[in-house]
Design an enzyme around this catalytic site. Structure first.
Site: not given
Length: 363
Positions: A73-75, A77, A112
């Site tokens: 999960p990239c939230q 960044f 990502n």
């Protein structure tokens, strides 16, 4: 056949691309969201996907494989996220590395947002991948046959020698465009609802599966929204609206993103398809058809789920499970299959010795 694990698998965009490349066999996938896991199961089988928190998968359940792929999960960044360095989702790459240590793949691939490469977490990841040579960079999906300008960080880890990032397969003058995938679809969706259909996965009933024109569902914009859409030309956005149609927040903020309330162009790739592509106030998601003049032919609506899936390079035969909102989230979060396929095909020559070791006829 090269064995494959897909982590944080979502609906299966990465697996879809690797399967389309041929030569790869998914033996395990992990996804915590029920409806995304159900979508994966509908397309690739329920036998090898675990609907689970990745941290709950015991080491003993992790098989040795040739390749691991996935996008933690990239939230933490993302420009759209909190960008909080303490966001617990930032450290899920550690679970990814736990699988790498246990499964000992020849190659792993992490996908990502582009900001990931400048993060402290990526620096820590580099320090903790002993035995693997890393190659990292940002790829644009448009350069690999996706009709979308989607920039993503790609990290390739290899213990069989350094593997460079794939070179573009499509030059700018050969990019696939919005028109390539949207032309020919009905301009006015027949319904605003998904079909009344249900299926059972993991012993639980979920909406679906849906495919093709099932996903060509519209919305019911207010008269004010329709009037706003009418003023937006291709490539335009909120700055094209007359003052009387501007909400106060836009009227008082005369700078900022130009994509908001934007209209696509037929002859260009789309902007990044996000999870709320059905809301033009979130980005450049209005249908591209617009002609000037009072009698100009216009299609004043946001793109549909089917159109968004096509812009992500999913085939119409792909099956989806969940509500409209849940399916939209899956579409927006997915790795475009065409980008995944390009990566899979790029890896094959480097994995030839690994594949030969599995082939009794090569001995």
């Amino acid at each position: 056949m090269l064995s494959l694990i897909d982590l944080f698998a979502g609906c299966g965009g990465m697996t879809s691309g690797f399967a389309a490349a041929g030569g790869y066999r998914p033996v395990m996938a992990v996804e915590w969201d029920l409806h995304a896991a159900a979508t994966y199961a509908a397309n690739f089988g329920e036998d090898h996907i675990r609907w689970s928190d990745i941290a709950a998968v015991p080491d003993a359940a992790i098989p040795e494989v040739d390749v691991i792929v996935g996008g933690p999960p990239c939230q933490g960044f993302s420009n759209l996220g909190s960008k909080d360095v303490n966001d617990p989702r930032n450290s899920l790459w550690r679970e990814y590395l736990r699988f790498v240590r246990r499964a000992r793949p020849a190659v792993f691939v992490i996908e990502n947002v582009d900001r990931f490469l400048a993060s402290t977490e990526f620096a820590l990841l580099e320090a903790e991948t002993e035995g693997y040579e890393l190659t990292a960079g940002v790829l644009s999906a448009a350069d690999f046959g996706v009709p979308q300008r989607r920039r993503r960080a790609i990290v390739i880890g290899s213990r069989i020698g350094r593997i460079p990032l794939p070179a573009p397969t499509h030059s700018r003058d050969r990019w696939h465009t919005v028109g390539d995938v949207l032309r020919g679809l009905p301009e006015r969706p027949a319904t605003t609802f998904l079909p009344d259909s249900q299926a059972e996965f993991f012993g639980t009933t979920v909406p679906g599966p849906f495919k093709g024109l099932d996903l060509h569902v519209g919305r019911n914009p207010t008269p004010l929204s329709l009037e706003r859409y009418r003023h937006i030309p291709p490539g335009g956005g909120r700055f094209d609206l007359p003052t009387e149609l501007l909400p106060r927040c836009w009227r008082e903020k005369k700078t900022g993103t130009t994509d908001v309330m934007g209209r696509m162009r037929w002859d260009e790739p789309s902007v990044t398809i996000r999870t709320e592509f059905y809301k033009p106030e979130k980005g450049r998601y209005l249908h591209p058809q617009w002609e000037p003049g009072v009698d100009g032919h216009r299609v004043d609506r946001p793109i549909t789920h089917l159109e968004a899936a096509r812009l992500q390079s999913f085939p119409d035969s792909f099956e989806w499970c969940g509500s409209k909102i849940e399916v939209a989230r899956q579409i927006g979060n997915a790795v475009p299959p065409s980008l995944a396929r390009a990566i899979a095909e790029h890896l094959k020559p480097y994995l030839v010795d690994v594949a030969a070791a599995h082939d009794p006829h090569s001995r």
